[in-house]
Design a protein around this motif. Sequence first.
Motif, PDB file in Angstrom:
ATOM      1  N   ILE A 118       0.837  -1.204   0.000  1.00 60.65           N
ATOM      2  CA  ILE A 118       0.000   0.000   0.000  1.00 60.65           C
ATOM      3  C   ILE A 118       0.865   1.244   0.000  1.00 60.65           C
ATOM      4  O   ILE A 118       0.686   2.150  -0.813  1.00 60.65           O
ATOM      5  CB  ILE A 118      -0.946  -0.021   1.217  1.00 60.65           C
ATOM      6  CG1 ILE A 118      -1.943  -1.178   1.065  1.00 60.65           C
ATOM      7  CG2 ILE A 118      -1.686   1.300   1.326  1.00 60.65           C
ATOM      8  CD1 ILE A 118      -2.919  -1.290   2.192  1.00 60.65           C
ATOM      9  N   ALA A 119       1.830   1.281   0.909  1.00 62.77           N
ATOM     10  CA  ALA A 119       2.728   2.434   0.958  1.00 62.77           C
ATOM     11  C   ALA A 119       3.558   2.514  -0.318  1.00 62.77           C
ATOM     12  O   ALA A 119       3.811   3.590  -0.838  1.00 62.77           O
ATOM     13  CB  ALA A 119       3.636   2.343   2.178  1.00 62.77           C
ATOM     14  N   ARG A 122       1.793   4.340  -3.065  1.00 63.62           N
ATOM     15  CA  ARG A 122       1.785   5.789  -2.824  1.00 63.62           C
ATOM     16  C   ARG A 122       3.143   6.398  -3.141  1.00 63.62           C
ATOM     17  O   ARG A 122       3.247   7.469  -3.730  1.00 63.62           O
ATOM     18  CB  ARG A 122       1.413   6.079  -1.360  1.00 63.62           C
ATOM     19  CG  ARG A 122      -0.086   6.132  -1.112  1.00 63.62           C
ATOM     20  CD  ARG A 122      -0.385   6.713   0.260  1.00 63.62           C
ATOM     21  NE  ARG A 122       0.073   5.839   1.343  1.00 63.62           N
ATOM     22  CZ  ARG A 122      -0.729   5.116   2.122  1.00 63.62           C
ATOM     23  NH1 ARG A 122      -2.027   5.157   1.960  1.00 63.62           N
ATOM     24  NH2 ARG A 122      -0.226   4.369   3.082  1.00 63.62           N
TER      25      ARG A 122
ATOM     26  N   THR B   4      10.828   1.756   8.458  1.00 62.95           N
ATOM     27  CA  THR B   4      10.331   2.811   7.578  1.00 62.95           C
ATOM     28  C   THR B   4      10.118   4.122   8.320  1.00 62.95           C
ATOM     29  O   THR B   4      10.095   5.189   7.710  1.00 62.95           O
ATOM     30  CB  THR B   4       8.989   2.418   6.933  1.00 62.95           C
ATOM     31  OG1 THR B   4       7.958   2.495   7.907  1.00 62.95           O
ATOM     32  CG2 THR B   4       9.043   1.030   6.376  1.00 62.95           C
ATOM     33  N   LEU B  31       1.320   9.235   7.084  1.00 70.20           N
ATOM     34  CA  LEU B  31       0.233   8.745   6.235  1.00 70.20           C
ATOM     35  C   LEU B  31       0.789   8.163   4.941  1.00 70.20           C
ATOM     36  O   LEU B  31       0.307   7.151   4.433  1.00 70.20           O
ATOM     37  CB  LEU B  31      -0.749   9.879   5.918  1.00 70.20           C
ATOM     38  CG  LEU B  31      -1.659  10.292   7.072  1.00 70.20           C
ATOM     39  CD1 LEU B  31      -2.357  11.605   6.761  1.00 70.20           C
ATOM     40  CD2 LEU B  31      -2.682   9.200   7.368  1.00 70.20           C
ATOM     41  N   LEU B  32       1.820   8.801   4.432  1.00 68.95           N
ATOM     42  CA  LEU B  32       2.445   8.336   3.184  1.00 68.95           C
ATOM     43  C   LEU B  32       3.018   6.936   3.354  1.00 68.95           C
ATOM     44  O   LEU B  32       2.850   6.073   2.497  1.00 68.95           O
ATOM     45  CB  LEU B  32       3.561   9.304   2.777  1.00 68.95           C
ATOM     46  CG  LEU B  32       4.436   8.908   1.596  1.00 68.95           C
ATOM     47  CD1 LEU B  32       3.619   8.856   0.306  1.00 68.95           C
ATOM     48  CD2 LEU B  32       5.599   9.885   1.437  1.00 68.95           C
ATOM     49  N   TYR B  33       3.672   6.704   4.471  1.00 58.27           N
ATOM     50  CA  TYR B  33       4.358   5.436   4.693  1.00 58.27           C
ATOM     51  C   TYR B  33       3.497   4.377   5.376  1.00 58.27           C
ATOM     52  O   TYR B  33       3.965   3.283   5.641  1.00 58.27           O
ATOM     53  CB  TYR B  33       5.632   5.668   5.510  1.00 58.27           C
ATOM     54  CG  TYR B  33       6.807   6.083   4.653  1.00 58.27           C
ATOM     55  CD1 TYR B  33       7.706   5.134   4.165  1.00 58.27           C
ATOM     56  CD2 TYR B  33       7.006   7.415   4.310  1.00 58.27           C
ATOM     57  CE1 TYR B  33       8.778   5.505   3.380  1.00 58.27           C
ATOM     58  CE2 TYR B  33       8.078   7.795   3.513  1.00 58.27           C
ATOM     59  CZ  TYR B  33       8.953   6.831   3.058  1.00 58.27           C
ATOM     60  OH  TYR B  33      10.016   7.198   2.266  1.00 58.27           O
ATOM     61  N   ALA B  34       2.267   4.726   5.684  1.00 57.29           N
ATOM     62  CA  ALA B  34       1.420   3.782   6.415  1.00 57.29           C
ATOM     63  C   ALA B  34       1.046   2.573   5.566  1.00 57.29           C
ATOM     64  O   ALA B  34       0.716   2.728   4.394  1.00 57.29           O
ATOM     65  CB  ALA B  34       0.155   4.486   6.880  1.00 57.29           C
ATOM     66  N   GLU B  35       1.102   1.405   6.156  1.00 54.88           N
ATOM     67  CA  GLU B  35       0.679   0.191   5.457  1.00 54.88           C
ATOM     68  C   GLU B  35      -0.806  -0.061   5.682  1.00 54.88           C
ATOM     69  O   GLU B  35      -1.238  -1.188   5.927  1.00 54.88           O
ATOM     70  CB  GLU B  35       1.507  -1.007   5.908  1.00 54.88           C
ATOM     71  CG  GLU B  35       2.854  -1.144   5.209  1.00 54.88           C
ATOM     72  CD  GLU B  35       2.778  -1.262   3.686  1.00 54.88           C
ATOM     73  OE1 GLU B  35       1.686  -1.475   3.143  1.00 54.88           O
ATOM     74  OE2 GLU B  35       3.835  -1.112   3.033  1.00 54.88           O
ATOM     75  N   GLN B  36      -1.567   1.006   5.653  1.00 57.08           N
ATOM     76  CA  GLN B  36      -3.018   0.912   5.747  1.00 57.08           C
ATOM     77  C   GLN B  36      -3.563   1.983   4.814  1.00 57.08           C
ATOM     78  O   GLN B  36      -2.866   2.933   4.496  1.00 57.08           O
ATOM     79  CB  GLN B  36      -3.504   1.245   7.169  1.00 57.08           C
ATOM     80  CG  GLN B  36      -2.633   0.706   8.266  1.00 57.08           C
ATOM     81  CD  GLN B  36      -2.882   1.439   9.588  1.00 57.08           C
ATOM     82  OE1 GLN B  36      -3.947   1.966   9.837  1.00 57.08           O
ATOM     83  NE2 GLN B  36      -1.874   1.475  10.435  1.00 57.08           N
ATOM     84  N   GLU B  37      -4.781   1.820   4.416  1.00 55.77           N
ATOM     85  CA  GLU B  37      -5.363   2.835   3.539  1.00 55.77           C
ATOM     86  C   GLU B  37      -5.517   4.163   4.277  1.00 55.77           C
ATOM     87  O   GLU B  37      -5.218   5.221   3.755  1.00 55.77           O
ATOM     88  CB  GLU B  37      -6.731   2.366   3.005  1.00 55.77           C
ATOM     89  CG  GLU B  37      -6.657   1.564   1.712  1.00 55.77           C
ATOM     90  CD  GLU B  37      -5.927   2.300   0.590  1.00 55.77           C
ATOM     91  OE1 GLU B  37      -6.004   3.546   0.532  1.00 55.77           O
ATOM     92  OE2 GLU B  37      -5.253   1.628  -0.227  1.00 55.77           O
TER      93      GLU B  37
END
Lengths: 151, 151
Positions: A118-119, A122, B4, B31-37
Amino acid sequence: MAETTATAEHLALLLTESGMQRMAARALCALLYAEQETMTAGELGERLSASAGAVSGALKTLVTLNLVERVPAPGSRREHYRMRADGWAVMTGGNNRLIDAMVRSAEEGITAVGEDSIAGRRLAEMRDFYAYIQREIPALIERWHQQRRVR
Amino acid sequence: MAETTATAEHLALLLTESGMQRMAARALCALLYAEQETMTAGELGERLSASAGAVSGALKTLVTLNLVERVPAPGSRREHYRMRADGWAVMTGGNNRLIDAMVRSAEEGITAVGEDSIAGRRLAEMRDFYAYIQREIPALIERWHQQRRVR
DNA sequence: CTGAAGCTTCACGAATTACTGAAGATTCAG
DNA sequence: CTGAATCTTCAGTAATTCGTGAAGCTTCAG
């Protein structure tokens, strides 16, 4: 002539809010609005009611950023400074250092998390965008110079 | 997966140095690096080891800048946030407010000193440059979106 | 309707940044 | 070579910015 100092300071404030150091912004705007080709550090200090030290630091910054240049000394006194004619173009195109860093940072992130997460997706979007900008900005500035030469 | 967080914080630092508020930059990068939507404000606070207040302020800024959007609430809990897919384009093109202000400021200056003075010529150069940028940036971003749609 | 969870706002204090003033360096006239 | 004028550097301090913690508000479950 109206009170140009207020107008100059207003622009300086704007630049400050956009991330430029306060005194550097004030010095740049003073040079921009000056009714002389060049100014000395001393003149700037007087105009800005700032200490010699503060002016010295601001000029160092501005010269490093290529927004202002030392003038060899027209008469024969000490250093004179003037805003570079292409200062604004430099300021806009000069973000290249930032843009390069953004591309690198995105790539670094992708290395860490993989492109198929996901990341990762982005980050790939970010990398692609800045790579695009990296390609296009120099062309944009070049077109400006060309257009300008025509007149 | 490597660490990360450090990579994210490194990018945040870069953005901070370019004028973005510290906590806003950190939140954006998280938020950019988050492994969630999406992430909630609470999750962000935990990830950043920051108080709820600081996170709230940062998110307000980011939402105002159109870099981050509130997500209607996928499950049903409280507000969720995610970085907008076109965030980077917004961030680059979004300087329009600054650019508009530059054009206006230059015109204001010219009104004050007249176009045929030393300062007037510098200001006219500034006005012309930013008017050019004002015209070209939207086209640049538009071409990006087009190119992107093709894939 | 009531209580709990989460978000927002705000005043205060901490940390950072920016400026001053003074001392040192540099340059040039005489 | 000497002194005066100007610029630079730096330590200390003033000013600004930033984040915390607490209080208040909103929303929702039960």
